[in-house]
Design a protein around this motif. Structure first.
Motif, short mmCIF file in Angstrom:
data_model
loop_
_atom_site.label_atom_id
_atom_site.label_comp_id
_atom_site.label_asym_id
_atom_site.label_seq_id
_atom_site.Cartn_x
_atom_site.Cartn_y
_atom_site.Cartn_z
N MET A 1 35.07 24.29 54.45
CA MET A 1 34.59 25.10 53.28
C MET A 1 34.61 24.63 52.10
SD MET A 1 37.92 27.84 51.77
CE MET A 1 38.96 27.58 53.07
N GLY A 2 33.18 25.60 51.47
CA GLY A 2 32.50 24.24 50.99
C GLY A 2 33.24 25.03 48.94
N PHE A 3 32.29 25.27 48.43
CA PHE A 3 32.25 25.35 46.60
C PHE A 3 31.05 26.47 46.21
CE2 PHE A 3 36.16 22.54 47.63
CZ PHE A 3 37.06 23.90 46.37
N VAL A 4 30.85 27.97 45.75
CA VAL A 4 30.25 27.74 45.43
C VAL A 4 30.48 28.59 43.83
CG1 VAL A 4 28.59 29.00 47.04
CG2 VAL A 4 30.30 30.17 45.42
N PRO A 5 30.00 28.35 42.80
CA PRO A 5 30.01 28.31 41.56
C PRO A 5 29.82 29.85 41.37
CG PRO A 5 27.51 27.90 41.44
CD PRO A 5 28.47 27.13 42.46
N TYR A 6 30.85 30.47 40.57
CA TYR A 6 30.46 31.94 39.82
C TYR A 6 30.60 31.24 38.17
CZ TYR A 6 32.01 36.88 37.93
OH TYR A 6 31.80 37.64 37.58
N THR A 7 29.88 31.62 37.57
CA THR A 7 30.15 32.09 36.58
C THR A 7 30.00 33.57 35.67
OG1 THR A 7 28.26 29.89 36.01
CG2 THR A 7 28.70 31.62 33.86
N ASN A 8 30.76 33.90 34.22
CA ASN A 8 31.39 35.20 34.04
C ASN A 8 29.47 35.44 33.09
OD1 ASN A 8 32.11 37.58 32.99
ND2 ASN A 8 34.50 36.57 32.27
N THR A 9 28.60 35.99 32.77
CA THR A 9 28.21 36.15 32.08
C THR A 9 28.15 37.80 31.13
OG1 THR A 9 26.96 37.83 33.79
CG2 THR A 9 26.51 35.28 33.07
N SER A 10 30.03 38.39 30.74
CA SER A 10 29.84 39.42 31.11
C SER A 10 30.47 38.94 29.66
CB SER A 10 31.19 40.20 31.62
OG SER A 10 32.37 39.65 31.52
N THR A 11 30.78 40.07 28.59
CA THR A 11 32.03 39.14 27.47
C THR A 11 33.78 39.33 28.03
OG1 THR A 11 31.23 42.19 26.50
CG2 THR A 11 29.94 40.52 26.18
N ILE A 12 33.78 40.64 29.39
CA ILE A 12 35.44 40.47 29.29
C ILE A 12 35.67 39.01 30.28
CG2 ILE A 12 35.23 42.95 27.79
CD1 ILE A 12 34.66 43.69 31.26
N PRO A 13 37.07 39.00 30.53
CA PRO A 13 37.03 38.74 31.54
C PRO A 13 37.45 38.88 33.07
CG PRO A 13 39.03 38.30 29.66
CD PRO A 13 38.01 39.22 29.37
N GLN A 14 36.66 38.43 34.20
CA GLN A 14 35.87 39.11 35.24
C GLN A 14 37.76 38.41 36.47
OE1 GLN A 14 34.27 41.27 36.12
NE2 GLN A 14 34.39 41.81 34.10
N VAL A 15 37.91 39.31 37.04
CA VAL A 15 38.55 38.39 38.96
C VAL A 15 37.86 38.72 39.76
CG1 VAL A 15 40.11 38.85 39.83
CG2 VAL A 15 41.11 39.58 37.43
N VAL A 16 37.90 37.16 40.10
CA VAL A 16 37.36 37.08 41.67
C VAL A 16 37.80 36.64 42.19
CG1 VAL A 16 34.83 37.00 40.55
CG2 VAL A 16 36.74 34.64 40.56
N TYR A 17 37.58 36.66 43.53
CA TYR A 17 39.03 36.07 44.89
C TYR A 17 37.59 35.13 45.59
CZ TYR A 17 41.03 40.31 43.92
OH TYR A 17 42.04 41.28 42.46
N ASP A 18 38.36 34.21 46.29
CA ASP A 18 38.06 33.08 47.48
C ASP A 18 38.43 33.67 48.18
OD1 ASP A 18 40.33 32.69 47.68
OD2 ASP A 18 40.54 31.22 46.99
N SER A 19 37.68 32.58 49.64
CA SER A 19 37.93 33.08 50.87
C SER A 19 38.85 34.02 51.35
CB SER A 19 37.16 32.02 51.67
OG SER A 19 37.83 30.98 51.17
N THR B 1 41.17 33.99 37.42
CA THR B 1 40.54 35.08 36.41
C THR B 1 39.23 33.90 35.15
OG1 THR B 1 42.78 36.17 35.84
CG2 THR B 1 41.45 36.16 34.06
N VAL B 2 38.47 34.64 35.44
CA VAL B 2 36.66 34.09 34.48
C VAL B 2 36.82 34.76 33.33
CG1 VAL B 2 35.14 33.07 35.23
CG2 VAL B 2 36.40 33.21 36.66
N LEU B 3 36.95 33.64 32.58
CA LEU B 3 37.14 34.23 30.76
C LEU B 3 35.64 34.36 30.21
CD1 LEU B 3 39.42 31.93 29.12
CD2 LEU B 3 39.86 34.09 30.01
N PRO B 4 34.61 34.92 29.68
CA PRO B 4 33.32 35.17 29.05
C PRO B 4 32.94 33.99 28.87
CG PRO B 4 34.99 36.58 28.11
CD PRO B 4 36.13 35.52 28.39
#
Length: 139
Positions: free
Chosen positions: A1-19, A25-28
């Motif tokens: 298992m590895g890792f990839v960066p995720y940057t929230n470039t929006s102005t609202i919190p985003q929910v992302v999922y891992d494998s 929850t990723v803040l702006p």
């Protein structure tokens, strides 16, 4: 298992999922490292092969990295039942085009939503060696 960066470039919190389907929850403006599953599909092969299926149920996207110096063709195939495979399109993000086949090294993205499995068979290989790694993410 590895890792990839995720940057929230929006102005609202985003929910992302891992494998493993764990939610983040990723803040702006925040960057997090999302665990990703990697599968080696072909490792320096030098002849045409059908290749094994990669289970993608529950994953949103597959990043397909094709490397090597070769003369040949790789196909992108998908299956909704894990048995019957048909051609699908992969996005070549560099050229922003869709492709059902690859004839040179590069990175491609496959939308896995609704698929049970994918395959990347090497349908023709007349010279050189080719390797393929698939990275799966749930976000």
């Amino acid at each position: 298992m590895g890792f990839v960066p995720y940057t929230n470039t929006s102005t609202i919190p985003q929910v992302v999922y891992d494998s493993t389907m764990r939610a983040y929850t990723v803040l702006p403006g925040e960057t997090v490292q999302i665990p990703t599953k990697f599968v080696t599909v072909h490792d320096e092969i030098d002849a045409p092969v059908t290749g094994d299926a990669v289970a993608v149920s529950g994953y949103a996207e597959a990043a397909v990295q094709i490397s090597g110096t070769f003369t040949g063709q790789l196909d992108f195939e998908g299956s909704v039942d894990g048995t019957l495979f048909t051609p699908i399109y992969a996005l070549d993000p560099i050229h922003t085009t869709l492709a059902a086949k690859a004839t040179a090294e590069g990175m491609y993205r496959i939308n896995c939503r609704g698929l049970e499995a994918i395959k990347i068979p090497v349908s023709a290989l007349s010279a050189g060696k080719v390797s393929v790694i698939v990275g799966l993410t749930a976000n």
